[in-house]
Design an enzyme around this catalytic site. Structure first.
Site, PDB file in Angstrom:
ATOM      1  N   GLU A 301       2.610   2.940   0.994  1.00 43.98           N
ATOM      2  CA  GLU A 301       2.451   1.572   1.498  1.00 43.98           C
ATOM      3  C   GLU A 301       3.180   0.633   0.549  1.00 43.98           C
ATOM      4  O   GLU A 301       2.820   0.505  -0.617  1.00 43.98           O
ATOM      5  CB  GLU A 301       0.969   1.229   1.592  1.00 43.98           C
ATOM      6  CG  GLU A 301       0.690  -0.021   2.412  1.00 43.98           C
ATOM      7  CD  GLU A 301       0.713  -1.279   1.565  1.00 43.98           C
ATOM      8  OE1 GLU A 301       1.747  -2.014   1.664  1.00 43.98           O
ATOM      9  OE2 GLU A 301      -0.240  -1.546   0.844  1.00 43.98           O
ATOM     10  N   CYS A 338      -0.056  -7.803   0.178  1.00 47.00           N
ATOM     11  CA  CYS A 338       0.943  -6.976   0.867  1.00 47.00           C
ATOM     12  C   CYS A 338       1.019  -7.286   2.359  1.00 47.00           C
ATOM     13  O   CYS A 338       2.068  -7.121   2.973  1.00 47.00           O
ATOM     14  CB  CYS A 338       0.666  -5.500   0.643  1.00 47.00           C
ATOM     15  SG  CYS A 338      -0.983  -4.964   1.122  1.00 47.00           S
TER      16      CYS A 338
END
Length: 595
Positions: A301, A338
């Site tokens: 990720e 994020c």
């Protein structure tokens, strides 16, 4: 009559007391009931604590391998940590491996009890956990509550409620040829897994992989970031103490802090069965190359450049509601998120209204620290950045956009806080008229920057949204179901929220992206199963009646003249019988009997 009323009252009272008593007994005998335990938070997190303000706050200690921990909001020292070596990583993996053998034999009920115990602790200690997270990362208490605690308790709730059904063996359909068999897929523990997690959510990012991994029956090595090394010990002890309280070996959870040159020893270790990596793309290349030496699978990720597409059909009430969501989506954790909103793409009717609306709001945002916070202190809207290392680059990329036609409405430079001059603050920024070709529109900023882009229509908005190398999350706001669903279908992303921001993770849908945002998923059923060996099993349905047997003409070694031709015809007959239409099945039967 009065006598009867008194009697009825007595009976009802007795029934009520009995019901409460039974309820109490049931609660007392619940095998999964949480167990109380205590973990003392570090002294630095206590209100009123004051530490030495470092002259030049930095993680590196000159002439030493020690990690210098400090509060990024104030520059105050939190202490020093001796990082892990290759030998200490080996010892941690050995301990986890030994403990996992016994842990893998526990029931889902026993594992749920541990998670329920953790959940109770987190709910009852929200302020202490939030203060530690804020101190180590610089964020505000509200940011910590939403981004650290809320999502962690949701993870616990989801796994407690749905973890077992996600990992239960599944029956799978067969076919006519294999009708005498039944088939299933089993999800079994991998052994020892690892998670290398980022600093922006020091509590959630560390605890979340622990929750999923131990429920799947694994042991886990968690490598926290050097930037938040100070809080890792306290947060890890929340998990290990829950295990001890429930009578289990805490060695199934191991915490590691190390420099990058030592991290490769962990990521290439042959005893690690799976790695979850949360971080930047350049580091991911090293992690994946390292993991490939042992053929270790990696869930990656890598953040994104998440777009928020705002359509032209917002009502007056929706305009205010959506504006509030965008402000939180951009400035949550000072933009160090994020799945934070990195680009707001607005259609013409709302574009100019947005500039007028957001300019005074963003200008009014007040940076600050929760450290030593008292009721008399001024209000804090936005916290510090984790480091000032990228401030020069950030200022340069903003100036590059301005020189290419963008307008800087406010901010655009670092902020020297009058109370905390050694803290790492960047002025809340609004930059508009940004074009897709500009560097600022293609680079993940990870900063408190509201970047506004104009789209002429929905086609243009989707094209702008899809114009970056990233594709993690996205959001779209409007009233037309047809337009909203078109964006959902056509935007490049692993997750999309409609008229909302980042809520896919709050309900534990699978988390992850595509393109430059990585691959694999954590959270949800998909994330749980990725931490398991997916074992496919086929069994006899009627073992006493029928089992697989190789027909004579196909039995090796082939026997007799023309045996190869006979075997071929029989094999073709099997295929026709199993997969042809009714004519094909007749053809197959002929082949099977040699006609």
């Amino acid at each position: 009559m009065e006598h009867l009323e008194g009697y009825n009252t007595y009976v009802l009272g007795a029934i009520g007391a009995l019901t409460l008593g039974l309820f109490y007994i049931l609660l007392r005998s619940d095998p999964e009931a949480p167990v109380p335990y205590n973990v003392t938070p570090p002294e630095q997190s206590q209100p009123g604590w004051k530490g030495e303000v470092l002259e030049e706050p930095s993680l590196k200690v000159s002439g030493s391998s020690l990690v210098q921990c400090y509060a990024p909001a104030t520059g105050e020292s939190l202490g020093r940590i001796n990082p892990s070596s290759t030998s200490s990583i080996d010892r941690a993996i050995a301990k986890a491996t030994e403990a996992q053998t016994q842990w893998a034999q526990t029931t889902f009920s026993q594992r749920r009890k541990v998670l329920k115990t953790m959940l109770k602790f987190v709910l009852e200690n929200q302020e202490a956990i939030a203060r530690v997270a804020c101190l180590d990362s610089g964020k505000t208490m509200v940011d910590a509550c939403l981004g650290e605690i809320l999502v962690t308790v949701e993870k616990l709730r989801w796994v407690i409620k749905h973890g077992e059904e996600s990992l239960k063996s599944e029956r799978r359909p067969g076919n006519m040829l294999m009708a005498y068999k039944w088939h299933e897929v089993m999800w079994q523990p991998l052994g020892v897994v690892a998670a290398c997690v980022s600093w922006n959510y020091p509590f959630h990012n560390l605890i979340s992989p622990i929750i999923a991994s131990i429920f799947a029956g694994n042991a886990i090595i968690v490598k926290g970031s050097e930037n938040t090394a100070w809080s890792s010990s306290y947060f890890t002890s929340i998990a290990t103490s829950a295990l001890v309280a429930c009578g289990h070996n805490p060695n199934i959870v191991q915490s590691v802090i190390c420099w990058p040159n030592v991290a490769e020893h962990l990521t290439s270790h042959p005893s690690i069965a799976h790695i979850t990596f949360i971080g930047s793309r350049p580091v991911a290349h090293h992690v994946c190359a390292s993991a490939s030496k042992a053929l270790t699978p990696v869930c990656v990720e890598l953040g994104g450049k998440d777009p928020a597409i705002v359509l032209d059909d917002l009502s007056k009430s929706d305009f205010k509601r959506v504006s509030g969501i965008l402000m939180r989506g951009v400035f949550q954790s000072a933009g160090q998120n994020c799945i934070g909103i990195e680009r707001v793409i607005a259609l013409p009717k709302v574009y100019s209204r947005f500039i007028d609306h957001f300019a005074p709001l963003i200008t009014a945002l007040r940076p600050g620290s929760i450290l030593n916070h008292s009721p008399d202190d001024e209000q804090i809207d936005i916290g510090a950045c984790i480091s000032d290392a990228n401030f020069f680059k950030l200022e340069a990329i903003i100036q590059d956009a301005v020189s290419n036609g963008a307008r800087l409405i406010c901010g655009g430079k670092r902020y020297i806080h009058p109370k905390y001059p050694k803290g790492h603050y960047f002025t809340p920024t609004l930059i508009v008229d940004v074009k897709p070709t500009m560097k600022i529109a293609q680079t993940e900023l990870f900063a408190p920057v509201f970047l506004l882009m104009r789209a002429e229509n929905i086609d243009d908005a989707i094209a702008i949204a899809n114009s970056t190398p990233y594709a993690l999350g996205a959001s779209v706001y409007g009233s037309s179901t047809r337009s909203l669903e078109r964006v959902v279908r056509e935007v490049h992303a692993g997750m999309v929220a409609v008229n909302d921001f980042a809520v896919t993770y709050v309900v534990q849908l699978p988390f992850g992206g595509i393109k430059g945002s990585g691959y694999g998923r954590f959270a949800g059923k998909e994330g749980m199963r990725s931490l398991c060996n997916q074992k496919a099993v086929t069994r006899d349905r009627w073992p006493g009646l029928i089992k697989t047997s190789i027909p004579g003409p196909m039995d090796l070694p082939l026997k007799g003249r023309g045996a190869g031709e006979k075997a071929w015809k029989m094999a073709v007959g099997i295929v026709w019988f199993g997969y042809g239409d009714w004519r094909g099945k007749i053809k197959g039967i002929k082949g099977l009997i040699g006609l």
